[in-house]
Design a protein around this motif. Structure first.
Motif, PDB file in Angstrom:
ATOM      1  N   SER A   1       0.351   1.941 -13.434  1.00 26.16           N
ATOM      2  CA  SER A   1      -0.665   2.985 -13.265  1.00 26.16           C
ATOM      3  C   SER A   1      -1.216   3.062 -11.846  1.00 26.16           C
ATOM      4  CB  SER A   1      -1.819   2.758 -14.243  1.00 26.16           C
ATOM      5  OG  SER A   1      -2.433   1.505 -14.001  1.00 26.16           O
ATOM      6  N   SER A   2      -0.989   2.005 -11.027  1.00 29.41           N
ATOM      7  CA  SER A   2      -1.503   2.006  -9.653  1.00 29.41           C
ATOM      8  C   SER A   2      -0.542   2.680  -8.680  1.00 29.41           C
ATOM      9  CB  SER A   2      -1.756   0.570  -9.178  1.00 29.41           C
ATOM     10  OG  SER A   2      -0.533  -0.127  -8.983  1.00 29.41           O
ATOM     11  N   LEU A   3       0.623   3.090  -9.155  1.00 27.78           N
ATOM     12  CA  LEU A   3       1.684   3.614  -8.290  1.00 27.78           C
ATOM     13  C   LEU A   3       1.832   5.114  -8.487  1.00 27.78           C
ATOM     14  CD1 LEU A   3       3.830   2.258  -6.351  1.00 27.78           C
ATOM     15  CD2 LEU A   3       5.417   2.414  -8.263  1.00 27.78           C
ATOM     16  N   ARG A   4       1.953   5.832  -7.370  1.00 30.27           N
ATOM     17  CA  ARG A   4       2.252   7.260  -7.469  1.00 30.27           C
ATOM     18  C   ARG A   4       3.205   7.667  -6.361  1.00 30.27           C
ATOM     19  NH1 ARG A   4      -0.738  10.455  -3.863  1.00 30.27           N
ATOM     20  NH2 ARG A   4      -2.548   9.441  -2.888  1.00 30.27           N
ATOM     21  N   GLU A   5       3.992   8.688  -6.663  1.00 28.01           N
ATOM     22  CA  GLU A   5       4.940   9.191  -5.684  1.00 28.01           C
ATOM     23  C   GLU A   5       4.201   9.964  -4.601  1.00 28.01           C
ATOM     24  OE1 GLU A   5       7.958  11.547  -7.445  1.00 28.01           O
ATOM     25  OE2 GLU A   5       8.878   9.897  -8.546  1.00 28.01           O
TER      26      GLU A   5
ATOM     27  N   LYS B   1       0.837  -1.194   0.000  1.00 30.39           N
ATOM     28  CA  LYS B   1       0.000   0.000   0.000  1.00 30.39           C
ATOM     29  C   LYS B   1       0.873   1.246   0.000  1.00 30.39           C
ATOM     30  CE  LYS B   1      -4.152  -1.821   0.320  1.00 30.39           C
ATOM     31  NZ  LYS B   1      -5.183  -1.608  -0.721  1.00 30.39           N
ATOM     32  N   VAL B   2       1.924   1.196   0.837  1.00 31.43           N
ATOM     33  CA  VAL B   2       2.932   2.248   0.875  1.00 31.43           C
ATOM     34  C   VAL B   2       4.286   1.581   0.732  1.00 31.43           C
ATOM     35  CG1 VAL B   2       3.962   4.117   2.209  1.00 31.43           C
ATOM     36  CG2 VAL B   2       1.505   3.686   2.369  1.00 31.43           C
ATOM     37  N   VAL B   3       5.104   2.104  -0.161  1.00 34.62           N
ATOM     38  CA  VAL B   3       6.408   1.496  -0.448  1.00 34.62           C
ATOM     39  C   VAL B   3       7.504   2.534  -0.228  1.00 34.62           C
ATOM     40  CG1 VAL B   3       7.834   0.312  -2.155  1.00 34.62           C
ATOM     41  CG2 VAL B   3       5.353  -0.012  -2.174  1.00 34.62           C
ATOM     42  N   PHE B   4       8.579   2.125   0.446  1.00 33.51           N
ATOM     43  CA  PHE B   4       9.756   2.979   0.605  1.00 33.51           C
ATOM     44  C   PHE B   4      10.923   2.354  -0.140  1.00 33.51           C
ATOM     45  CE2 PHE B   4      13.843   3.590   2.761  1.00 33.51           C
ATOM     46  CZ  PHE B   4      13.985   4.964   2.630  1.00 33.51           C
ATOM     47  N   ILE B   5      11.625   3.155  -0.916  1.00 32.72           N
ATOM     48  CA  ILE B   5      12.813   2.706  -1.649  1.00 32.72           C
ATOM     49  C   ILE B   5      13.926   3.713  -1.420  1.00 32.72           C
ATOM     50  CG2 ILE B   5      13.837   2.224  -3.902  1.00 32.72           C
ATOM     51  CD1 ILE B   5      11.886   0.161  -3.305  1.00 32.72           C
ATOM     52  N   ARG B   6      15.109   3.213  -1.093  1.00 37.92           N
ATOM     53  CA  ARG B   6      16.270   4.090  -0.916  1.00 37.92           C
ATOM     54  C   ARG B   6      17.286   3.789  -1.997  1.00 37.92           C
ATOM     55  NH1 ARG B   6      21.054   3.763   2.195  1.00 37.92           N
ATOM     56  NH2 ARG B   6      20.352   1.837   3.188  1.00 37.92           N
ATOM     57  N   GLY B   7      17.821   4.824  -2.614  1.00 41.98           N
ATOM     58  CA  GLY B   7      18.906   4.658  -3.565  1.00 41.98           C
ATOM     59  C   GLY B   7      18.485   4.393  -4.994  1.00 41.98           C
ATOM     60  N   ARG B   8      17.189   4.262  -5.247  1.00 43.82           N
ATOM     61  CA  ARG B   8      16.701   4.102  -6.611  1.00 43.82           C
ATOM     62  C   ARG B   8      15.237   4.509  -6.650  1.00 43.82           C
ATOM     63  NH1 ARG B   8      14.019  -0.953  -7.651  1.00 43.82           N
ATOM     64  NH2 ARG B   8      14.031  -2.371  -5.858  1.00 43.82           N
ATOM     65  N   THR B   9      14.656   4.514  -7.832  1.00 51.86           N
ATOM     66  CA  THR B   9      13.261   4.911  -7.978  1.00 51.86           C
ATOM     67  C   THR B   9      12.463   3.805  -8.647  1.00 51.86           C
ATOM     68  OG1 THR B   9      13.737   5.981 -10.102  1.00 51.86           O
ATOM     69  CG2 THR B   9      13.839   7.364  -8.123  1.00 51.86           C
ATOM     70  N   LEU B  10      11.157   3.820  -8.424  1.00 48.22           N
ATOM     71  CA  LEU B  10      10.258   2.904  -9.112  1.00 48.22           C
ATOM     72  C   LEU B  10       9.681   3.596 -10.346  1.00 48.22           C
ATOM     73  CD1 LEU B  10       8.294   1.324  -6.113  1.00 48.22           C
ATOM     74  CD2 LEU B  10      10.302   0.423  -7.299  1.00 48.22           C
ATOM     75  N   ASP B  11       9.383   2.827 -11.362  1.00 52.26           N
ATOM     76  CA  ASP B  11       8.875   3.361 -12.627  1.00 52.26           C
ATOM     77  C   ASP B  11       7.363   3.528 -12.529  1.00 52.26           C
ATOM     78  OD1 ASP B  11       8.316   4.107 -15.178  1.00 52.26           O
ATOM     79  OD2 ASP B  11       9.212   2.364 -16.151  1.00 52.26           O
ATOM     80  N   ILE B  12       6.920   4.733 -12.178  1.00 50.66           N
ATOM     81  CA  ILE B  12       5.488   4.960 -12.018  1.00 50.66           C
ATOM     82  C   ILE B  12       4.770   5.015 -13.364  1.00 50.66           C
ATOM     83  CG2 ILE B  12       5.762   6.096  -9.789  1.00 50.66           C
ATOM     84  CD1 ILE B  12       5.468   8.769 -11.158  1.00 50.66           C
TER      85      ILE B  12
END
Length: 203
Positions: free
Chosen positions: A185-189, A170-181
Protein backbone atom coordinates in the motif's frame (compact mmCIF):
# COMPACT_ATOMS: atom_id res chain seq x y z
CA UNK A 1 20.58 8.93 1.46
CA UNK A 2 22.05 7.42 -1.68
CA UNK A 3 21.24 7.15 -5.34
CA UNK A 4 21.99 3.57 -6.35
CA UNK A 5 21.84 1.57 -9.57
CA UNK A 6 22.84 -2.00 -10.32
CA UNK A 7 23.14 -4.21 -13.39
CA UNK A 8 24.51 -7.60 -14.31
CA UNK A 9 27.48 -8.60 -16.47
CA UNK A 10 27.95 -6.19 -19.38
CA UNK A 11 31.10 -6.07 -21.49
CA UNK A 12 31.92 -2.54 -22.61
CA UNK A 13 34.98 -0.68 -23.82
CA UNK A 14 36.52 1.82 -21.44
CA UNK A 15 35.57 4.62 -23.85
CA UNK A 16 31.92 3.60 -23.66
CA UNK A 17 32.08 3.75 -19.87
CA UNK A 18 33.67 7.20 -20.08
CA UNK A 19 30.83 8.43 -22.29
CA UNK A 20 28.28 7.13 -19.79
CA UNK A 21 30.11 8.71 -16.87
CA UNK A 22 30.35 12.08 -18.61
CA UNK A 23 26.61 11.97 -19.34
CA UNK A 24 25.90 11.16 -15.69
CA UNK A 25 28.02 14.13 -14.55
CA UNK A 26 26.13 16.43 -16.91
CA UNK A 27 22.75 15.15 -15.71
CA UNK A 28 23.65 15.48 -12.03
CA UNK A 29 25.03 19.01 -12.47
CA UNK A 30 21.64 20.05 -13.85
CA UNK A 31 20.03 18.92 -10.58
CA UNK A 32 22.39 20.83 -8.25
CA UNK A 33 25.71 22.72 -8.45
CA UNK A 34 26.90 20.48 -5.59
CA UNK A 35 27.38 17.81 -8.29
CA UNK A 36 29.23 20.06 -10.73
CA UNK A 37 32.85 19.79 -9.57
CA UNK A 38 34.71 16.60 -8.65
CA UNK A 39 38.08 15.77 -7.07
CA UNK A 40 40.15 12.65 -6.56
CA UNK A 41 40.01 11.01 -3.15
CA UNK A 42 43.20 10.37 -1.17
CA UNK A 43 44.51 8.46 1.83
CA UNK A 44 44.22 11.53 4.03
CA UNK A 45 41.76 14.42 4.13
CA UNK A 46 44.63 16.91 3.94
CA UNK A 47 45.92 15.39 0.70
CA UNK A 48 42.40 15.06 -0.72
CA UNK A 49 41.72 18.74 -0.06
CA UNK A 50 44.87 19.67 -1.97
CA UNK A 51 43.74 17.95 -5.18
CA UNK A 52 42.92 20.04 -8.22
CA UNK A 53 39.45 19.69 -9.79
CA UNK A 54 39.07 17.04 -12.47
CA UNK A 55 37.84 18.05 -15.91
CA UNK A 56 35.04 15.50 -15.85
CA UNK A 57 33.82 16.57 -19.30
CA UNK A 58 37.12 15.58 -20.92
CA UNK A 59 36.88 12.03 -22.22
CA UNK A 60 40.63 11.40 -22.15
CA UNK A 61 40.73 12.39 -18.47
CA UNK A 62 37.81 10.14 -17.59
CA UNK A 63 39.26 7.20 -19.53
CA UNK A 64 42.57 7.64 -17.69
CA UNK A 65 40.83 7.61 -14.31
CA UNK A 66 38.80 4.51 -15.19
CA UNK A 67 41.95 2.68 -16.28
CA UNK A 68 43.70 3.75 -13.10
CA UNK A 69 40.94 2.09 -11.09
CA UNK A 70 40.96 -1.17 -13.05
CA UNK A 71 41.99 -4.47 -11.48
CA UNK A 72 45.33 -5.62 -12.87
CA UNK A 73 47.39 -8.81 -13.01
CA UNK A 74 50.19 -8.72 -10.47
CA UNK A 75 52.95 -9.95 -12.78
CA UNK A 76 52.19 -8.03 -15.98
CA UNK A 77 50.14 -5.07 -14.68
CA UNK A 78 47.73 -5.64 -17.55
CA UNK A 79 44.06 -4.85 -16.98
CA UNK A 80 41.86 -7.79 -15.96
CA UNK A 81 39.21 -6.88 -18.50
CA UNK A 82 36.35 -9.04 -17.24
CA UNK A 83 36.45 -7.28 -13.84
CA UNK A 84 35.74 -3.94 -15.47
CA UNK A 85 36.71 -0.47 -14.32
CA UNK A 86 36.21 1.52 -11.13
CA UNK A 87 36.32 5.18 -10.20
CA UNK A 88 35.24 7.24 -7.21
CA UNK A 89 35.48 10.98 -6.54
CA UNK A 90 34.09 13.56 -4.11
CA UNK A 91 33.12 17.23 -4.25
CA UNK A 92 35.27 18.46 -1.30
CA UNK A 93 32.08 19.35 0.52
CA UNK A 94 31.69 19.56 4.29
CA UNK A 95 29.29 17.48 6.37
CA UNK A 96 26.35 19.45 4.98
CA UNK A 97 27.37 19.88 1.35
CA UNK A 98 29.46 16.76 0.78
CA UNK A 99 28.78 14.41 -2.11
CA UNK A 100 30.72 11.46 -3.44
CA UNK A 101 30.22 8.63 -5.87
CA UNK A 102 31.60 5.25 -6.79
CA UNK A 103 31.15 3.44 -10.11
CA UNK A 104 32.04 -0.07 -11.23
CA UNK A 105 31.32 -0.69 -14.89
CA UNK A 106 32.10 -3.08 -17.78
CA UNK A 107 32.34 -6.07 -15.43
CA UNK A 108 31.34 -9.25 -17.25
CA UNK A 109 32.77 -12.01 -15.04
CA UNK A 110 29.54 -13.49 -13.71
CA UNK A 111 31.34 -15.69 -11.17
CA UNK A 112 33.35 -12.88 -9.55
CA UNK A 113 30.81 -12.15 -6.82
CA UNK A 114 30.88 -8.49 -7.94
CA UNK A 115 28.37 -6.43 -9.88
CA UNK A 116 28.24 -3.28 -11.92
CA UNK A 117 26.96 -0.39 -9.86
CA UNK A 118 26.65 3.31 -9.22
CA UNK A 119 26.39 4.64 -5.66
CA UNK A 120 26.08 8.40 -5.09
CA UNK A 121 25.89 10.07 -1.69
CA UNK A 122 23.33 12.88 -1.72
CA UNK A 123 24.47 15.99 0.19
CA UNK A 124 22.56 16.51 3.44
CA UNK A 125 21.75 20.06 2.39
CA UNK A 126 20.07 18.77 -0.73
CA UNK A 127 18.13 16.11 1.17
CA UNK A 128 16.67 18.69 3.52
CA UNK A 129 15.48 20.74 0.54
CA UNK A 130 14.48 17.80 -1.64
CA UNK A 131 11.10 16.59 -2.56
CA UNK A 132 10.03 13.85 -4.88
CA UNK A 133 10.92 15.97 -7.92
CA UNK A 134 14.61 16.13 -6.99
CA UNK A 135 14.84 12.41 -6.27
CA UNK A 136 13.23 11.68 -9.63
CA UNK A 137 15.75 13.90 -11.41
CA UNK A 138 18.68 12.20 -9.69
CA UNK A 139 17.68 8.62 -10.47
CA UNK A 140 16.59 9.62 -13.98
CA UNK A 141 20.02 11.12 -14.64
CA UNK A 142 21.74 7.92 -13.56
CA UNK A 143 19.35 5.60 -15.41
CA UNK A 144 19.71 7.59 -18.63
CA UNK A 145 23.48 7.28 -18.45
CA UNK A 146 23.92 3.65 -17.32
CA UNK A 147 20.74 1.74 -18.32
CA UNK A 148 20.74 -0.34 -15.11
CA UNK A 149 18.45 -3.22 -14.23
CA UNK A 150 17.23 -1.48 -11.11
CA UNK A 151 18.01 1.38 -8.80
CA UNK A 152 16.56 4.06 -6.60
CA UNK A 153 16.98 6.63 -3.88
CA UNK A 154 17.30 4.92 -0.55
CA UNK A 155 19.07 4.32 2.73
CA UNK A 156 21.93 1.84 2.20
CA UNK A 157 21.24 0.03 5.48
CA UNK A 158 17.67 -0.65 4.36
CA UNK A 159 18.92 -1.71 0.95
CA UNK A 160 21.38 -4.19 2.46
CA UNK A 161 18.67 -5.67 4.65
CA UNK A 162 16.24 -6.05 1.75
CA UNK A 163 18.74 -7.52 -0.76
CA UNK A 164 16.92 -5.81 -3.59
CA UNK A 165 14.45 -3.12 -4.65
CA UNK A 166 11.15 -4.70 -3.61
CA UNK A 167 10.92 -3.32 -0.08
CA UNK A 168 13.17 -0.29 -0.07
CA UNK A 169 13.52 3.15 -1.58
CA UNK A 170 11.82 6.53 -1.72
CA UNK A 171 12.00 6.26 -5.50
CA UNK A 172 12.52 2.89 -7.17
CA UNK A 173 13.42 2.11 -10.79
CA UNK A 174 12.84 -1.36 -12.25
CA UNK A 175 13.59 -2.45 -15.81
CA UNK A 176 12.08 -5.51 -17.42
CA UNK A 177 9.49 -6.28 -14.75
CA UNK A 178 6.96 -4.60 -12.49
CA UNK A 179 6.42 -4.33 -8.75
CA UNK A 180 3.12 -5.45 -7.22
CA UNK A 181 1.59 -2.20 -5.99
CA UNK A 182 -1.56 -4.03 -4.84
CA UNK A 183 0.51 -6.01 -2.36
CA UNK A 184 2.24 -2.91 -0.96
CA UNK A 185 0.00 0.00 0.00
CA UNK A 186 3.01 2.35 0.37
CA UNK A 187 4.02 1.92 -3.29
CA UNK A 188 2.61 3.74 -6.29
CA UNK A 189 3.58 4.05 -9.91
CA UNK A 190 5.05 7.32 -11.06
CA UNK A 191 5.89 7.07 -14.77
CA UNK A 192 7.74 5.15 -17.40
CA UNK A 193 11.47 5.76 -17.68
CA UNK A 194 13.04 4.32 -20.81
CA UNK A 195 12.09 0.66 -20.89
CA UNK A 196 11.47 0.60 -17.14
CA UNK A 197 9.16 2.07 -14.54
CA UNK A 198 9.60 4.54 -11.70
CA UNK A 199 7.79 3.94 -8.41
CA UNK A 200 7.40 6.13 -5.35
CA UNK A 201 7.25 4.79 -1.81
CA UNK A 202 5.57 6.96 0.77
CA UNK A 203 3.02 7.01 3.55
Amino acid sequence: MKVVSYWGPRKEEVGQCADRLILMFSNLAEVSPLFSCWYKKANSRKKALSEEPIDSSNKDNVVSELLHGASRYYDSNEVIEDLGYRVGWWNKGNDKDGAEFGVRCALYNASSGLRNSVVITIPKALISESGLSTYKKLITGVVEAWEPEWGGVCNLEDLAASQGPNKVGKVVFIRGRTLDIKADSSLRELEKLGDGMLYFRGA
